[in-house]
Write an enzyme that holds these catalytic residues in place. Structure first.
Site, mmCIF file in Angstrom:
data_model
loop_
_atom_site.group_PDB
_atom_site.id
_atom_site.type_symbol
_atom_site.label_atom_id
_atom_site.label_comp_id
_atom_site.label_asym_id
_atom_site.label_seq_id
_atom_site.Cartn_x
_atom_site.Cartn_y
_atom_site.Cartn_z
ATOM 1 N N HIS A 247 -27.824 -20.061 13.760
ATOM 2 C CA HIS A 247 -29.111 -19.368 13.683
ATOM 3 C C HIS A 247 -29.796 -19.167 15.045
ATOM 4 C CE1 HIS A 247 -28.870 -20.563 9.408
ATOM 5 N NE2 HIS A 247 -28.644 -21.787 9.836
HETATM 6 C C1 BDR Z 1 -33.083 -23.569 11.387
HETATM 7 O O1 BDR Z 1 -33.272 -24.903 10.926
HETATM 8 C C2 BDR Z 1 -32.655 -25.802 11.796
HETATM 9 O O2 BDR Z 1 -31.944 -26.767 11.072
HETATM 10 C C3 BDR Z 1 -31.756 -25.000 12.697
HETATM 11 O O3 BDR Z 1 -31.694 -25.597 13.977
HETATM 12 C C4 BDR Z 1 -32.423 -23.659 12.733
HETATM 13 O O4 BDR Z 1 -33.397 -23.590 13.746
HETATM 14 C C5 BDR Z 1 -32.292 -22.826 10.331
HETATM 15 O O5 BDR Z 1 -32.960 -22.876 9.119
#
Ligand code: BDR
Ligand code: CA
Length: 318
Positions: A247
């Site tokens: 992400h």
């Molecule tokens: C987001 O949540 C975190 O666990 C990841 O680093 C990312 O920023 C995805 O939902």
């Protein structure tokens, strides 16, 4: 001239790839990282960020530690002990050597406020974690909103949820902070949602290619992403076999190449009360509300372009 940015992270496997992409791509000038409570407690996020930067030879980039809890709540909406899904994706210490570096003395919030007050060039602010630090800046400095030219946030979702059926982790992790950020009137916000990041999956084959680069960043990225793939295979299978979204790195990729994502200009608000929906980004896709759009919301991504960007950058050939 390289684009200046500050990355606000809760490092974290995908944050770590984002840090490496921002620190190593020649089109970007990462002037600092700020850390915040999120995937793991903030002190561990800081330690991981320092480890990763030292490992790739960018120990010159300063790291400032931020808030240890959400701005209103004493904990996440559901305690971390009860809902430890994030812990599976983000094991405590990342598998790179311990760091000899130290965090800066100033706090993340002091650094952000002072940096934007003094800025003469545009600096993009890229939060890829709960928005506690950003909300604290808004609360402390009435001018902060007008001094930040561009926010690129990884967070929120429309058709998906990851921490609950209706919410994405970064928004859910501090819903009151997120609500204040979307309502604050920032000039330009790009929201890189789960809908978008799940369109740019990185596969086990990409991991092999990253590892084969033989560079510290390529091998670390292969390890971090490989861990994510194993957890996804077990917990949340993706459309492509043995793959994972990365992400936070996609949000950084957007700054390098805006064509990597496809956006729509829409209004976004955050639910802070709903028993089932706390932390949901309410995205007005059909213009049913009365509020003017406040955000460019990303729903789609160029998966091939993203994988190639990671490979080129971590090969040192960007
Ligand atoms: C987001 O949540 C975190 O666990 C990841 O680093 C990312 O920023 C995805 O939902
Ligand atoms: Ca993150």
């Amino acid at each position: 001239m390289a684009r200046k940015l500050i990355l606000d992270v809760d490092t974290g496997t995908d944050d770590a790839v984002a840090v490496m992409l921002a620190a190593l791509h020649p089109a970007l000038d990462l002037i600092g990282c700020t850390t915040v409570n999120g995937n793991i407690p903030v002190a561990s996020c800081t330690d991981n960020t320092l480890r990763v930067l030292e490992h790739i030879g960018r120990g010159d980039i300063p790291v400032y530690e931020g808030l240890a809890r959400p701005i209103v709540r004493s904990e996440f909406p559901i305690s971390r002990k009860v809902n430890d899904r994030a812990g599976k994706y983000h094991p405590g210490a990342l598998p790179v050597p311990p760091t000899t570096l130290a965090k800066q003395n100033a706090s993340a919030v002091e650094f952000l406020i002072e940096t934007y007050r003094a800025a003469t060039d545009p600096i993009a602010l890229v939060p890829v974690a709960p928005l506690s630090n950003i909300a604290a800046c808004i609360a402390l400095d009435p001018k902060f909103v007008s001094l930040v030219p561009e926010l690129v946030i990884m967070g929120g979702a429309h058709a998906l949820g990851n921490v609950t059926p209706s919410a994405e982790f970064n928004i859910w992790g501090d819903p009151e902070a997120a609500a204040s950020v979307f309502a604050a009137g920032f000039e330009k916000i790009t929201l890189v949602t789960l809908d978008c990041t799940h369109r740019a999956l990185i596969t086990a084959a990409h991991c092999h290619a990253l590892h084969a680069l033989g560079t510290p960043a390529g091998q670390a990225a292969a390890d971090f992403i490989g861990h994510r793939i194993a957890v996804h295979d077990d917990d949340q299978k993706q459309e492509i076999e043995h793959s994972t979204p990365v992400h936070d790195a996609l949000a950084v990729g957007f700054l390098i190449n805006p064509a990597l994502i496809t956006t729509r200009r829409l209004h976004v608000a955050v639910e802070t009360h709903g028993e089932l929906t706390v932390g949901r980004t309410v995205i007005d896709t059909h213009f049913r509300g009365s509020e003017a759009p406040n955000c460019d919301v990303a729903f789609d991504a160029d998966a091939t372009g993203f994988a190639e960007l990671l490979l080129r950058t971590f090969a040192g050939k960007a």
